[in-house]
Design a protein around this motif. Sequence first.
Motif, PDB file in Angstrom:
ATOM      1  N   PHE A  90      -5.650  22.383  -4.194  1.00 44.27           N
ATOM      2  CA  PHE A  90      -6.578  21.724  -5.188  1.00 44.27           C
ATOM      3  C   PHE A  90      -7.922  21.973  -4.384  1.00 44.27           C
ATOM      4  N   ASN A  91      -8.693  22.809  -4.874  1.00 47.23           N
ATOM      5  CA  ASN A  91     -10.169  22.903  -4.328  1.00 47.23           C
ATOM      6  C   ASN A  91     -11.220  22.968  -5.231  1.00 47.23           C
ATOM      7  N   ARG A  92     -10.901  22.265  -6.559  1.00 47.56           N
ATOM      8  CA  ARG A  92     -11.834  22.488  -7.697  1.00 47.56           C
ATOM      9  C   ARG A  92     -13.140  21.673  -7.519  1.00 47.56           C
ATOM     10  N   TYR A  93     -14.278  22.211  -7.969  1.00 42.67           N
ATOM     11  CA  TYR A  93     -15.937  21.598  -7.855  1.00 42.67           C
ATOM     12  C   TYR A  93     -16.289  21.590  -9.141  1.00 42.67           C
ATOM     13  N   ASP A  94     -16.707  20.353  -9.608  1.00 44.62           N
ATOM     14  CA  ASP A  94     -17.441  20.149 -10.879  1.00 44.62           C
ATOM     15  C   ASP A  94     -18.799  20.255 -10.387  1.00 44.62           C
ATOM     16  N   LEU A  95     -19.527  21.344 -10.940  1.00 44.14           N
ATOM     17  CA  LEU A  95     -21.168  21.492 -10.571  1.00 44.14           C
ATOM     18  C   LEU A  95     -21.957  20.548 -11.426  1.00 44.14           C
ATOM     19  N   ARG A  96     -22.900  20.081 -10.979  1.00 36.80           N
ATOM     20  CA  ARG A  96     -23.864  19.162 -11.461  1.00 36.80           C
ATOM     21  C   ARG A  96     -25.135  19.891 -11.773  1.00 36.80           C
ATOM     22  N   PRO A  97     -25.791  19.182 -12.939  1.00 30.51           N
ATOM     23  CA  PRO A  97     -27.075  19.879 -13.390  1.00 30.51           C
ATOM     24  C   PRO A  97     -27.995  19.789 -11.968  1.00 30.51           C
ATOM     25  N   ALA A  98     -28.751  20.875 -11.844  1.00 33.63           N
ATOM     26  CA  ALA A  98     -29.618  21.032 -10.944  1.00 33.63           C
ATOM     27  C   ALA A  98     -30.786  22.159 -11.017  1.00 33.63           C
ATOM     28  N   GLY A  99     -31.865  21.794 -11.431  1.00 33.58           N
ATOM     29  CA  GLY A  99     -33.108  22.864 -11.475  1.00 33.58           C
ATOM     30  C   GLY A  99     -32.705  23.955 -12.569  1.00 33.58           C
ATOM     31  N   GLY A 100     -32.385  23.420 -13.654  1.00 31.28           N
ATOM     32  CA  GLY A 100     -32.389  24.107 -14.852  1.00 31.28           C
ATOM     33  C   GLY A 100     -30.942  24.913 -15.105  1.00 31.28           C
ATOM     34  N   GLY A 101     -29.916  24.688 -14.039  1.00 35.27           N
ATOM     35  CA  GLY A 101     -28.681  25.284 -13.996  1.00 35.27           C
ATOM     36  C   GLY A 101     -27.727  24.134 -13.239  1.00 35.27           C
ATOM     37  N   PHE A 102     -26.542  24.525 -12.714  1.00 34.21           N
ATOM     38  CA  PHE A 102     -25.822  23.844 -12.210  1.00 34.21           C
ATOM     39  C   PHE A 102     -25.620  24.183 -10.554  1.00 34.21           C
ATOM     40  N   ALA A 103     -25.207  23.108  -9.778  1.00 33.27           N
ATOM     41  CA  ALA A 103     -25.067  23.530  -8.328  1.00 33.27           C
ATOM     42  C   ALA A 103     -24.181  22.552  -7.766  1.00 33.27           C
ATOM     43  N   SER A 104     -23.348  22.821  -6.626  1.00 33.85           N
ATOM     44  CA  SER A 104     -22.666  22.136  -6.067  1.00 33.85           C
ATOM     45  C   SER A 104     -22.374  22.805  -4.449  1.00 33.85           C
ATOM     46  N   ARG A 105     -22.327  21.784  -3.476  1.00 35.22           N
ATOM     47  CA  ARG A 105     -21.894  22.259  -2.067  1.00 35.22           C
ATOM     48  C   ARG A 105     -20.332  22.573  -2.163  1.00 35.22           C
ATOM     49  N   VAL A 106     -20.077  23.797  -1.672  1.00 40.14           N
ATOM     50  CA  VAL A 106     -18.680  24.060  -1.911  1.00 40.14           C
ATOM     51  C   VAL A 106     -18.415  24.472  -0.320  1.00 40.14           C
ATOM     52  N   THR A 107     -16.893  24.508  -0.029  1.00 39.71           N
ATOM     53  CA  THR A 107     -16.200  25.066   1.179  1.00 39.71           C
ATOM     54  C   THR A 107     -14.893  25.762   0.848  1.00 39.71           C
ATOM     55  N   LEU A 108     -14.896  26.792   1.399  1.00 40.67           N
ATOM     56  CA  LEU A 108     -13.516  27.564   1.134  1.00 40.67           C
ATOM     57  C   LEU A 108     -12.642  27.187   1.977  1.00 40.67           C
ATOM     58  N   PRO A 109     -11.271  27.119   1.702  1.00 40.29           N
ATOM     59  CA  PRO A 109     -10.252  26.511   2.302  1.00 40.29           C
ATOM     60  C   PRO A 109      -9.989  27.604   3.221  1.00 40.29           C
ATOM     61  N   VAL A 110      -9.260  27.218   4.211  1.00 37.28           N
ATOM     62  CA  VAL A 110      -8.781  28.170   5.462  1.00 37.28           C
ATOM     63  C   VAL A 110      -7.453  28.700   5.131  1.00 37.28           C
ATOM     64  N   CYS A 111      -7.556  30.319   5.210  1.00 35.04           N
ATOM     65  CA  CYS A 111      -6.423  31.024   5.062  1.00 35.04           C
ATOM     66  C   CYS A 111      -5.815  31.276   6.292  1.00 35.04           C
ATOM     67  N   VAL A 112      -4.475  31.031   6.820  1.00 28.80           N
ATOM     68  CA  VAL A 112      -3.929  31.111   8.060  1.00 28.80           C
ATOM     69  C   VAL A 112      -3.514  32.464   8.134  1.00 28.80           C
ATOM     70  N   SER A 113      -3.383  33.242   7.241  1.00 28.76           N
ATOM     71  CA  SER A 113      -3.078  34.986   7.129  1.00 28.76           C
ATOM     72  C   SER A 113      -4.218  35.638   7.912  1.00 28.76           C
ATOM     73  N   GLY A 114      -5.236  35.021   7.494  1.00 30.09           N
ATOM     74  CA  GLY A 114      -6.693  35.742   7.940  1.00 30.09           C
ATOM     75  C   GLY A 114      -7.234  36.808   6.935  1.00 30.09           C
ATOM     76  N   ARG A 115      -6.802  36.811   5.679  1.00 28.71           N
ATOM     77  CA  ARG A 115      -7.048  37.541   4.657  1.00 28.71           C
ATOM     78  C   ARG A 115      -8.518  37.014   4.206  1.00 28.71           C
ATOM     79  N   ARG A 116      -9.140  38.062   3.911  1.00 33.15           N
ATOM     80  CA  ARG A 116     -10.690  37.802   3.314  1.00 33.15           C
ATOM     81  C   ARG A 116     -11.237  38.117   1.915  1.00 33.15           C
TER      82      ARG A 116
END
Length: 136
Positions: A90-116
């Motif tokens: 689970f890594n869902r982010y609800d973006l918040r209104p910001a500067g006429g749009g929406f924004a959120s600080r997000v982080t990609l989960p780690v992939c142990v297989s090294g895929r990109r």
Amino acid sequence: MKRVAVPLLLVLALIAIAVAGYWLKRPAEAQAVACVDPLAGCRFSHRGTPALVRFSARPAPLAPFELQVQAPGAGRVSAEFQMNGMEMGFNRYDLRPAGGGFASRVTLPVCVSGRRDWTLYLVIDGTRYALPFSTQ
């Protein structure tokens, strides 16, 4: 007869509830959006109006960056990062209104297989978009 009918009806009711739950929980089909460079921004049409998605930095696992979405008239925006065929939790982010749009600080989960290869699933007022991208 009654001793068989009641448990049978109960089992059928439970199966119907499970099927309905699965049907309602499954995500809507996503509309593919071509996104060559998320740093420069990716433009697409959301319900007939122009929309824009932009990353503030080149994404890398466990390195926070800001996700910005401009979708005029939108009321709710959320984002989720997944890999094809791999459950990323689970890594869902609800973006918040910001500067006429929406924004959120997000982080990609780690992939142990090294895929990109990643897909950003963006949901704007119930419409789901899929934006594939790659990490460093």
